[in-house]
Design a protein around this motif. Structure first.
Motif, mmCIF file in Angstrom:
data_model
loop_
_atom_site.group_PDB
_atom_site.id
_atom_site.type_symbol
_atom_site.label_atom_id
_atom_site.label_comp_id
_atom_site.label_asym_id
_atom_site.label_seq_id
_atom_site.Cartn_x
_atom_site.Cartn_y
_atom_site.Cartn_z
ATOM 1 N N LEU A 200 0.834 -1.209 0.000
ATOM 2 C CA LEU A 200 0.000 0.000 0.000
ATOM 3 C C LEU A 200 0.870 1.260 0.000
ATOM 4 C CD1 LEU A 200 -2.700 -0.976 2.659
ATOM 5 C CD2 LEU A 200 -2.956 -0.978 0.180
ATOM 6 N N PHE A 201 2.138 1.104 0.353
ATOM 7 C CA PHE A 201 3.012 2.274 0.488
ATOM 8 C C PHE A 201 4.027 2.397 -0.650
ATOM 9 C CE2 PHE A 201 1.434 1.387 4.732
ATOM 10 C CZ PHE A 201 1.107 2.662 5.197
ATOM 11 N N SER B 56 4.437 10.709 8.525
ATOM 12 C CA SER B 56 3.317 11.569 8.901
ATOM 13 C C SER B 56 2.182 10.745 9.525
ATOM 14 C CB SER B 56 2.887 12.312 7.640
ATOM 15 O OG SER B 56 1.618 12.755 7.710
ATOM 16 N N MET B 57 1.980 9.529 9.009
ATOM 17 C CA MET B 57 0.930 8.664 9.564
ATOM 18 C C MET B 57 1.269 8.282 11.015
ATOM 19 S SD MET B 57 -0.616 5.299 7.740
ATOM 20 C CE MET B 57 -0.222 3.912 8.779
ATOM 21 N N THR C 267 0.684 11.201 13.255
ATOM 22 C CA THR C 267 -0.753 11.361 13.523
ATOM 23 C C THR C 267 -1.195 10.373 14.600
ATOM 24 O OG1 THR C 267 -1.141 12.058 11.257
ATOM 25 C CG2 THR C 267 -3.064 11.291 12.480
ATOM 26 N N CYS C 268 -0.750 9.128 14.474
ATOM 27 C CA CYS C 268 -1.135 8.117 15.470
ATOM 28 C C CYS C 268 -0.677 8.535 16.864
ATOM 29 C CB CYS C 268 -0.526 6.755 15.125
ATOM 30 S SG CYS C 268 -1.236 6.019 13.655
ATOM 31 N N ILE D 280 -2.775 11.313 18.166
ATOM 32 C CA ILE D 280 -4.092 10.796 18.557
ATOM 33 C C ILE D 280 -3.996 10.148 19.942
ATOM 34 C CG2 ILE D 280 -5.689 8.886 18.058
ATOM 35 C CD1 ILE D 280 -5.527 9.719 15.109
ATOM 36 N N HIS E 247 -9.453 4.953 5.537
ATOM 37 C CA HIS E 247 -8.535 3.855 5.216
ATOM 38 C C HIS E 247 -9.205 2.681 4.510
ATOM 39 C CE1 HIS E 247 -5.613 6.192 7.332
ATOM 40 N NE2 HIS E 247 -4.666 5.322 7.027
ATOM 41 N N GLU F 158 -8.145 -4.167 10.343
ATOM 42 C CA GLU F 158 -6.679 -4.067 10.322
ATOM 43 C C GLU F 158 -6.175 -2.683 10.700
ATOM 44 O OE1 GLU F 158 -5.216 -5.624 6.606
ATOM 45 O OE2 GLU F 158 -5.451 -7.668 7.319
ATOM 46 N N PHE F 159 -7.065 -1.727 10.782
ATOM 47 C CA PHE F 159 -6.675 -0.354 11.118
ATOM 48 C C PHE F 159 -5.955 -0.329 12.481
ATOM 49 C CE2 PHE F 159 -7.928 3.870 12.822
ATOM 50 C CZ PHE F 159 -7.432 4.674 11.815
ATOM 51 N N PHE G 20 -1.694 0.619 15.789
ATOM 52 C CA PHE G 20 -1.492 1.014 17.185
ATOM 53 C C PHE G 20 -0.817 -0.107 17.973
ATOM 54 C CE2 PHE G 20 -4.989 3.903 15.933
ATOM 55 C CZ PHE G 20 -4.408 5.100 16.284
HETATM 56 C C1 HEM Z 1 -2.379 -1.118 9.441
HETATM 57 C C2 HEM Z 1 -2.957 0.058 9.509
HETATM 58 C C3 HEM Z 1 -2.798 1.130 8.458
HETATM 59 C C4 HEM Z 1 -2.425 1.054 7.129
HETATM 60 C C5 HEM Z 1 -2.054 -0.176 6.331
HETATM 61 C C6 HEM Z 1 -2.437 2.407 6.602
HETATM 62 C C7 HEM Z 1 -2.178 2.752 5.282
HETATM 63 C C8 HEM Z 1 -2.080 4.025 4.808
HETATM 64 C C9 HEM Z 1 -1.742 4.379 3.444
HETATM 65 C C10 HEM Z 1 -1.491 3.378 2.326
HETATM 66 C C11 HEM Z 1 -1.694 5.726 3.368
HETATM 67 C C12 HEM Z 1 -1.343 6.554 2.128
HETATM 68 C C13 HEM Z 1 -2.580 6.858 1.353
HETATM 69 C C14 HEM Z 1 -2.289 7.675 0.104
HETATM 70 O O1 HEM Z 1 -1.609 8.715 0.200
HETATM 71 O O2 HEM Z 1 -2.747 7.255 -0.956
HETATM 72 C C15 HEM Z 1 -2.012 6.241 4.681
HETATM 73 C C16 HEM Z 1 -2.074 7.581 4.990
HETATM 74 C C17 HEM Z 1 -2.396 8.053 6.219
HETATM 75 N N1 HEM Z 1 -2.730 7.321 7.334
HETATM 76 FE FE1 HEM Z 1 -2.741 5.306 7.475
HETATM 77 N N2 HEM Z 1 -2.788 3.271 7.599
HETATM 78 C C18 HEM Z 1 -3.023 2.530 8.740
HETATM 79 C C19 HEM Z 1 -3.408 3.020 9.970
HETATM 80 C C20 HEM Z 1 -3.520 4.347 10.269
HETATM 81 C C21 HEM Z 1 -3.913 4.835 11.554
HETATM 82 C C22 HEM Z 1 -4.230 3.968 12.770
HETATM 83 C C23 HEM Z 1 -3.918 6.178 11.453
HETATM 84 C C24 HEM Z 1 -4.273 7.155 12.528
HETATM 85 C C25 HEM Z 1 -5.475 7.227 12.994
HETATM 86 C C26 HEM Z 1 -3.509 6.550 10.120
HETATM 87 C C27 HEM Z 1 -3.373 7.839 9.626
HETATM 88 C C28 HEM Z 1 -2.999 8.178 8.352
HETATM 89 C C29 HEM Z 1 -2.811 9.534 7.883
HETATM 90 C C30 HEM Z 1 -2.983 10.813 8.700
HETATM 91 C C31 HEM Z 1 -2.421 9.444 6.547
HETATM 92 C C32 HEM Z 1 -2.053 10.606 5.623
HETATM 93 C C33 HEM Z 1 -0.567 10.868 5.777
HETATM 94 C C34 HEM Z 1 -0.066 11.965 4.848
HETATM 95 O O3 HEM Z 1 -0.212 11.826 3.630
HETATM 96 O O4 HEM Z 1 0.492 12.938 5.353
HETATM 97 N N3 HEM Z 1 -3.278 5.407 9.424
HETATM 98 N N4 HEM Z 1 -2.248 5.200 5.540
#
Ligand code: HEM
Length: 128
Positions: free
Chosen positions: A38-39, A50-51, A54-55, A58, A80, A89-90, A94
Motif C-alpha cells: 500500500l506504500f 506523517s501517519m 498522527t497516530c 491521537i 482507510h 486491520e486499522f 497502534f
Molecule cells: C495497518 C494500519 C494502516 C495502514 C495499512 C495504513 C495505510 C495508509 C496508506 C497506504 C496511506 C497513504 C494513502 C495515500 O496517500 O494514498 C495512509 C495515509 C495516512 N494514514 Fe494510514 N494506515 C493505517 C493506519 C492508520 C492509523 C491507525 C492512522 C491514525 C489514525 C492513520 C493515519 C494516516 C494519515 C494521517 C495518513 C495521511 C498521511 C499523509 O499523507 O500525510 N493510518 N495510511
C-alpha cells in the motif's frame, strides 16, 4: 486508563530512538506483509512518517480525553477503507506502535505500562 504510565513509555522510546518509524513499519509489515504494497508510492517515507506522527498525536489526545482524537479515529477508519485497509486491520498500527515501544523500553517496561497500553488499545478498538 493510566495515562502517566503511557507517557512514560513514550518518553523512554524517544530517548532510546530518535525516529521509531522504521522499527514500527518493519514490525507492521513483518506481521502483515500484504500491507507493505500500500506504500509503494511513498518513496521517501514521508507518508509513513506523517501517519505515525498522527497516530502518536491521537494517542496523546486520548490520554487527555480529547473528542478530536476520537473523531480522527472514526474518520480514519472510513478513510482507510478507501486505501484498502479493512477496518479490522486499522488497529494493528497502534499495536505495532505499542510493541515497538515495549521493545525500545527493554527492562524498563513495567506491568503498569503493559496494562495501560492494553486499556488504550481496547479504548481505540471501541471507537467505531
Ligand atoms: C495497518 C494500519 C494502516 C495502514 C495499512 C495504513 C495505510 C495508509 C496508506 C497506504 C496511506 C497513504 C494513502 C495515500 O496517500 O494514498 C495512509 C495515509 C495516512 N494514514 Fe494510514 N494506515 C493505517 C493506519 C492508520 C492509523 C491507525 C492512522 C491514525 C489514525 C492513520 C493515519 C494516516 C494519515 C494521517 C495518513 C495521511 C498521511 C499523509 O499523507 O500525510 N493510518 N495510511
Amino acid at each position: 486508563m493510566n495515562s502517566a504510565a503511557i507517557l512514560d513509555t513514550l518518553e523512554r522510546a524517544s530517548e532510546a530512538c530518535a525516529d521509531p518509524a522504521p522499527l514500527v513499519y518493519e514490525r507492521l509489515f513483518a506481521a502483515y506483509p500484504h500491507l507493505e504494497s500500500l506504500f509503494v508510492m511513498d518513496r521517501d517515507g514521508g507518508v509513513r512518517g506523517s501517519m505515525l506522527e498522527t497516530c502518536l498525536n491521537i494517542i496523546l489526545g486520548l490520554l487527555d480525553g480529547s473528542e478530536t482524537s476520537r473523531f480522527l479515529i472514526s474518520a480514519g477508519r472510513m478513510q482507510h477503507e478507501g486505501y484498502g485497509v479493512p477496518n479490522g486491520e486499522f488497529d494493528v498500527m497502534f499495536a505495532a506502535i505499542r510493541d515497538t515501544f515495549r521493545e525500545l523500553s527493554g527492562p524498563d517496561w513495567t506491568r503498569e505500562a503493559e496494562t495501560a497500553w492494553a486499556d488504550l488499545l481496547s479504548e481505540i478498538a471501541s471507537i467505531k
